[in-house]
Design a protein around this motif. Structure first.
Motif, PDB file in Angstrom:
ATOM      1  N   SER A  90     -23.868   4.969  -5.080  1.00  0.00           N
ATOM      2  CA  SER A  90     -23.925   4.910  -3.616  1.00  0.00           C
ATOM      3  C   SER A  90     -25.310   4.522  -3.106  1.00  0.00           C
ATOM      4  O   SER A  90     -25.483   4.216  -1.922  1.00  0.00           O
ATOM      5  CB  SER A  90     -23.547   6.277  -3.032  1.00  0.00           C
ATOM      6  N   GLY A  91     -26.295   4.528  -3.994  1.00  0.00           N
ATOM      7  CA  GLY A  91     -27.669   4.252  -3.591  1.00  0.00           C
ATOM      8  C   GLY A  91     -28.516   5.506  -3.496  1.00  0.00           C
ATOM      9  O   GLY A  91     -29.744   5.422  -3.381  1.00  0.00           O
ATOM     10  N   GLN A  92     -27.887   6.677  -3.541  1.00  0.00           N
ATOM     11  CA  GLN A  92     -28.635   7.924  -3.517  1.00  0.00           C
ATOM     12  C   GLN A  92     -29.358   8.107  -4.848  1.00  0.00           C
ATOM     13  O   GLN A  92     -28.909   7.634  -5.890  1.00  0.00           O
ATOM     14  CB  GLN A  92     -27.693   9.099  -3.255  1.00  0.00           C
ATOM     15  N   PHE A  93     -30.484   8.832  -4.817  1.00  0.00           N
ATOM     16  CA  PHE A  93     -31.241   9.042  -6.052  1.00  0.00           C
ATOM     17  C   PHE A  93     -32.053  10.331  -5.974  1.00  0.00           C
ATOM     18  O   PHE A  93     -32.331  10.852  -4.889  1.00  0.00           O
ATOM     19  CB  PHE A  93     -32.186   7.867  -6.319  1.00  0.00           C
ATOM     20  N   ILE A  94     -32.419  10.834  -7.150  1.00  0.00           N
ATOM     21  CA  ILE A  94     -33.374  11.937  -7.278  1.00  0.00           C
ATOM     22  C   ILE A  94     -34.419  11.505  -8.294  1.00  0.00           C
ATOM     23  O   ILE A  94     -34.096  11.214  -9.448  1.00  0.00           O
ATOM     24  CB  ILE A  94     -32.706  13.245  -7.750  1.00  0.00           C
TER      25      ILE A  94
END
Length: 258
Positions: free
Chosen positions: A83-87
């Motif tokens: 989704s494009g989210q990251f940590i």
């Protein structure tokens, strides 16, 4: 730690991965600590297909930080969701031991591998304990094979081609020779009155870990070789001093066997 504005999707995927993970078999022996540990290869073989299945990608960026009197080496680990989210997690860094007189490329590579292994294990909560239940091991392997997608199957076929098998054989031979070298210096130190537990504790302290079992074999070899060479030099100097003192006092040194 740095993250995208939203991390709900990446967190959901991490939860799914963690719920599927079991103990990863330890496939390497540390001869000094008389313990086993799971290599980075063993961890990735188990984890990568689960990350892919849950729409996650893993990057582990090697880092080198130059400080005033030291060089620190390690890696920064990031998990990306489709989704494009990251940590992006804080880097795990270790001081480069210049005094070990080891090959710089080998030493740097060893530290980076160590950092990758422990960063990934900590982030995903991976247990690398021994597998004692043969049935459980077999079941886990079968389930993993069923869950691998087509892309991972192709990747594994490429990774385990004949050329890679030859490479793995070479790595196993190099590891055997490495352990032989370690044991040679270890026996020399013990035979000359050194307390191996104290030496192990010294190495762990230098590496910034609680136990020598967490130190890579290449690093251990560097430390013990350096300690053995220093001790050998000291013994030769003491022997020379004894010979000189004997000559000053007018006493002929005893030559055994004559």
């Amino acid at each position: 730690m740095r993250t995208s504005e939203e991390i709900t999707e990446v967190i959901k995927s991490i939860i799914q991965v963690q719920s599927s993970l079991k103990k990863i078999k330890k496939d390497r022996v540390n001869p000094f600590a008389e313990s086993k540990y799971a290599t980075l290869d063993a961890i990735l073989e188990e984890v990568l297909p689960m990350l892919t299945e849950n729409k996650l990608a893993l990057t582990q960026e090697p880092l080198t930080i130059h400080e005033e009197n030291a060089v620190k080496i390690g890696c920064r680990t990031t998990l990306f969701h489709e989704s494009g989210q990251f940590i992006e997690y804080e880097p795990l860094l270790f001081s480069f031991e210049k005094g070990s007189k080891m090959n710089m490329a080998q030493s740097s590579g060893s530290i980076i591998t160590y950092s990758k292994r422990y960063s990934l294990s900590a982030i995903l909560g991976i247990s690398t304990g021994d597998d004692t239940d043969g049935i459980d091991t077999s079941t886990r392997q079968n389930n993993n094979e069923q869950n691998k997608n087509q892309n991972y199957k192709q990747q594994k076929e490429n990774n385990y081609s004949n050329n890679n098998n030859h490479q793995q054989d070479g790595e196993a031979e190099n590891e055997r020779k490495l352990i032989q070298e370690i044991m040679k210096y270890k026996n020399f130190l013990i035979n000359n009155g050194k307390n191996i537990d104290e030496l192990n504790a010294y190495i762990a302290r230098k590496e910034g870990v609680s136990d020598i079992g967490a130190v890579d074999n290449v690093r251990i070899l560097g430390f013990f070789k350096l300690l053995a060479l220093k001790l050998e030099k000291k013994l030769k100097e003491e022997e020379q001093q004894t010979m000189t003192q004997t000559q000053i006092e007018g006493i002929a040194p005893v030559k055994w066997g004559e």
